[in-house]
Design a protein around this motif. Sequence first.
Motif, PDB file in Angstrom:
ATOM      1  N   ALA A  40       0.937  -1.289   0.040  1.00 19.42           N
ATOM      2  CA  ALA A  40      -0.055   0.013   0.019  1.00 19.42           C
ATOM      3  C   ALA A  40       0.749   1.367  -0.249  1.00 19.42           C
ATOM      4  CB  ALA A  40      -0.940  -0.092   1.157  1.00 19.42           C
ATOM      5  N   PRO A  41       0.470   2.306  -0.824  1.00 15.73           N
ATOM      6  CA  PRO A  41      -0.695   2.566  -1.168  1.00 15.73           C
ATOM      7  C   PRO A  41      -1.160   2.000  -2.631  1.00 15.73           C
ATOM      8  CG  PRO A  41       0.479   4.389  -1.455  1.00 15.73           C
ATOM      9  CD  PRO A  41       1.367   3.559  -0.927  1.00 15.73           C
ATOM     10  N   TYR A  42      -0.054   1.423  -3.201  1.00 12.75           N
ATOM     11  CA  TYR A  42      -0.414   0.692  -4.529  1.00 12.75           C
ATOM     12  C   TYR A  42      -1.067  -0.673  -4.308  1.00 12.75           C
ATOM     13  CZ  TYR A  42       2.193   4.520  -5.979  1.00 12.75           C
ATOM     14  OH  TYR A  42       2.802   5.882  -6.163  1.00 12.75           O
ATOM     15  N   ALA A  43      -1.714  -1.183  -5.411  1.00 11.92           N
ATOM     16  CA  ALA A  43      -2.006  -2.386  -5.687  1.00 11.92           C
ATOM     17  C   ALA A  43      -1.945  -2.763  -7.222  1.00 11.92           C
ATOM     18  CB  ALA A  43      -3.526  -2.624  -5.049  1.00 11.92           C
ATOM     19  N   ALA A  44      -2.149  -3.954  -7.582  1.00 10.57           N
ATOM     20  CA  ALA A  44      -2.119  -4.486  -8.787  1.00 10.57           C
ATOM     21  C   ALA A  44      -3.027  -5.746  -9.167  1.00 10.57           C
ATOM     22  CB  ALA A  44      -0.740  -4.778  -9.229  1.00 10.57           C
ATOM     23  N   ARG A  45      -3.529  -5.433 -10.364  1.00 14.56           N
ATOM     24  CA  ARG A  45      -4.407  -6.718 -10.600  1.00 14.56           C
ATOM     25  C   ARG A  45      -4.065  -7.138 -12.044  1.00 14.56           C
ATOM     26  NH1 ARG A  45      -8.056  -1.979 -11.058  1.00 14.56           N
ATOM     27  NH2 ARG A  45      -8.854  -1.915 -13.251  1.00 14.56           N
ATOM     28  N   PRO A  46      -4.151  -8.331 -12.473  1.00 15.33           N
ATOM     29  CA  PRO A  46      -4.015  -8.704 -13.716  1.00 15.33           C
ATOM     30  C   PRO A  46      -4.980  -8.060 -14.606  1.00 15.33           C
ATOM     31  CG  PRO A  46      -4.213 -10.714 -12.416  1.00 15.33           C
ATOM     32  CD  PRO A  46      -4.749  -9.409 -11.640  1.00 15.33           C
ATOM     33  N   ALA A  47      -4.506  -7.400 -15.709  1.00 14.80           N
ATOM     34  CA  ALA A  47      -5.449  -6.785 -16.730  1.00 14.80           C
ATOM     35  C   ALA A  47      -6.437  -7.725 -17.499  1.00 14.80           C
ATOM     36  CB  ALA A  47      -4.621  -5.978 -17.697  1.00 14.80           C
ATOM     37  N   ARG A  48      -7.505  -7.366 -17.669  1.00 13.99           N
ATOM     38  CA  ARG A  48      -8.513  -8.369 -18.222  1.00 13.99           C
ATOM     39  C   ARG A  48      -8.758  -7.680 -19.784  1.00 13.99           C
ATOM     40  NH1 ARG A  48     -12.735  -7.269 -13.532  1.00 13.99           N
ATOM     41  NH2 ARG A  48     -12.068  -5.253 -14.140  1.00 13.99           N
ATOM     42  N   PRO A  49      -9.100  -8.707 -20.659  1.00 18.45           N
ATOM     43  CA  PRO A  49      -8.985  -8.326 -22.195  1.00 18.45           C
ATOM     44  C   PRO A  49     -10.349  -7.771 -22.554  1.00 18.45           C
ATOM     45  CG  PRO A  49      -9.166 -10.541 -22.102  1.00 18.45           C
ATOM     46  CD  PRO A  49      -8.775  -9.940 -20.723  1.00 18.45           C
ATOM     47  N   HIS A  50     -11.307  -7.447 -21.470  1.00 19.16           N
ATOM     48  CA  HIS A  50     -12.673  -6.753 -21.921  1.00 19.16           C
ATOM     49  C   HIS A  50     -12.997  -5.882 -20.974  1.00 19.16           C
ATOM     50  CE1 HIS A  50     -13.845  -9.367 -18.742  1.00 19.16           C
ATOM     51  NE2 HIS A  50     -12.952 -10.480 -18.978  1.00 19.16           N
ATOM     52  N   GLY A  51     -14.253  -5.054 -21.201  1.00 24.15           N
ATOM     53  CA  GLY A  51     -14.798  -4.450 -19.979  1.00 24.15           C
ATOM     54  C   GLY A  51     -13.871  -3.244 -19.714  1.00 24.15           C
ATOM     55  N   ASP A  53     -11.147  -2.846 -17.882  1.00 25.58           N
ATOM     56  CA  ASP A  53      -9.923  -2.794 -17.989  1.00 25.58           C
ATOM     57  C   ASP A  53      -9.349  -2.537 -19.528  1.00 25.58           C
ATOM     58  OD1 ASP A  53      -9.511  -3.354 -15.436  1.00 25.58           O
ATOM     59  OD2 ASP A  53      -8.879  -5.416 -15.533  1.00 25.58           O
ATOM     60  N   LEU A  54     -10.038  -3.310 -20.588  1.00 20.49           N
ATOM     61  CA  LEU A  54      -9.629  -2.891 -21.778  1.00 20.49           C
ATOM     62  C   LEU A  54      -9.933  -1.489 -22.250  1.00 20.49           C
ATOM     63  CD1 LEU A  54      -8.796  -3.855 -24.712  1.00 20.49           C
ATOM     64  CD2 LEU A  54     -11.411  -4.483 -25.028  1.00 20.49           C
ATOM     65  N   GLU A  55     -11.057  -0.822 -21.507  1.00 21.35           N
ATOM     66  CA  GLU A  55     -10.929   0.542 -21.977  1.00 21.35           C
ATOM     67  C   GLU A  55     -10.282   1.404 -21.560  1.00 21.35           C
ATOM     68  OE1 GLU A  55     -13.520   1.826 -24.101  1.00 21.35           O
ATOM     69  OE2 GLU A  55     -14.066  -0.236 -24.514  1.00 21.35           O
ATOM     70  N   THR A  56      -9.739   1.155 -20.382  1.00 20.17           N
ATOM     71  CA  THR A  56      -8.639   2.023 -19.533  1.00 20.17           C
ATOM     72  C   THR A  56      -7.577   2.001 -20.348  1.00 20.17           C
ATOM     73  OG1 THR A  56      -9.964   1.745 -17.577  1.00 20.17           O
ATOM     74  CG2 THR A  56      -7.482   2.297 -17.457  1.00 20.17           C
ATOM     75  N   VAL A  57      -7.063   0.681 -20.734  1.00 23.49           N
ATOM     76  CA  VAL A  57      -5.768   0.391 -21.311  1.00 23.49           C
ATOM     77  C   VAL A  57      -5.807   0.961 -22.599  1.00 23.49           C
ATOM     78  CG1 VAL A  57      -3.929  -1.125 -22.186  1.00 23.49           C
ATOM     79  CG2 VAL A  57      -4.862  -1.384 -20.055  1.00 23.49           C
ATOM     80  N   HIS A  58      -6.714   1.018 -23.336  1.00 21.79           N
ATOM     81  CA  HIS A  58      -6.842   1.491 -24.703  1.00 21.79           C
ATOM     82  C   HIS A  58      -6.769   3.009 -24.586  1.00 21.79           C
ATOM     83  CE1 HIS A  58      -9.513   3.166 -27.951  1.00 21.79           C
ATOM     84  NE2 HIS A  58      -8.674   2.284 -28.827  1.00 21.79           N
ATOM     85  N   ALA A  59      -7.462   3.655 -23.800  1.00 18.94           N
ATOM     86  CA  ALA A  59      -7.516   5.132 -23.602  1.00 18.94           C
ATOM     87  C   ALA A  59      -6.221   5.554 -23.091  1.00 18.94           C
ATOM     88  CB  ALA A  59      -8.602   5.422 -22.423  1.00 18.94           C
ATOM     89  N   SER A  75      -6.124  -0.211 -31.759  1.00 12.81           N
ATOM     90  CA  SER A  75      -7.502  -0.545 -31.712  1.00 12.81           C
ATOM     91  C   SER A  75      -7.847  -1.264 -30.329  1.00 12.81           C
ATOM     92  CB  SER A  75      -8.294  -1.230 -32.896  1.00 12.81           C
ATOM     93  OG  SER A  75      -7.876  -2.423 -32.900  1.00 12.81           O
ATOM     94  N   ARG A  76      -9.163  -0.978 -29.962  1.00 12.87           N
ATOM     95  CA  ARG A  76      -9.653  -1.697 -28.787  1.00 12.87           C
ATOM     96  C   ARG A  76      -9.522  -3.343 -28.968  1.00 12.87           C
ATOM     97  NH1 ARG A  76     -12.766   2.326 -28.894  1.00 12.87           N
ATOM     98  NH2 ARG A  76     -13.309   3.553 -26.825  1.00 12.87           N
ATOM     99  N   GLU A  77      -9.751  -3.673 -30.515  1.00 12.04           N
ATOM    100  CA  GLU A  77      -9.591  -5.136 -30.814  1.00 12.04           C
ATOM    101  C   GLU A  77      -8.410  -5.746 -30.736  1.00 12.04           C
ATOM    102  OE1 GLU A  77     -13.167  -3.174 -32.340  1.00 12.04           O
ATOM    103  OE2 GLU A  77     -11.254  -2.778 -32.644  1.00 12.04           O
ATOM    104  N   ARG A  78      -7.539  -4.943 -31.318  1.00 17.33           N
ATOM    105  CA  ARG A  78      -5.945  -5.246 -31.003  1.00 17.33           C
ATOM    106  C   ARG A  78      -5.387  -5.536 -29.642  1.00 17.33           C
ATOM    107  NH1 ARG A  78      -0.584  -2.986 -34.284  1.00 17.33           N
ATOM    108  NH2 ARG A  78       0.802  -4.666 -33.462  1.00 17.33           N
TER     109      ARG A  78
END
Length: 207
Positions: A40-51, A53-59, A75-78
Amino acid sequence: MPESSGSAPAAGAGGLCRREIPVDARVLAAGPPPEPEPAAPYAARPARPHGADLETVHAWMHLPHVAPFFDQAWSRERWAEEIAAQRAGTFSRPFIVSRDGADLAYVELYRAARDVVAPHYDADPHDIGFHIAIGDPGAIGRGVGAEILDAFAAAVFAADPACRRIVMEPDAGNAAACRAARKAGLAFITEADLPHKRAALFVRARE
């Protein structure tokens, strides 16, 4: 403080990721990178290829302070394919990093002995490489990259007792990433010509 990863590790010809090099069974036996739990204060979770997480990484990958260095304004798809490929393979793992519950960075951990960086130093099968992109513009220039790297290094060493070193190879011209590496306790080793960039190689050894 994005740290360029160059071509990301989606599967290429022969089943290898684009950054991945052929290795023997001894190196492969180290398995995938661990899933560390930063303090703490940091945390990490495996990124998910949908929902979300995908929108966040793409942005994040399209932000002006990230895109020129990470070079993955896809692109989101890639990105969905990329994250899924990392999670399915054993070379690298993608993570969303948060601070006090707010998402602020994307991190990739990879087995450095299987990466194009390996021929440029005395790589060990359990060494872990580190890529980071700070997605929250408000966190830029505040030392967050160094804090995340320091937290991940400690967590990786705790999660993988066989890991002796954390490796970072930012573009040699990325002054912010190089400063963050030094601030997080990584020592500069050399500059190396990788297929996609002139890199500055930094290493932090287990204490």
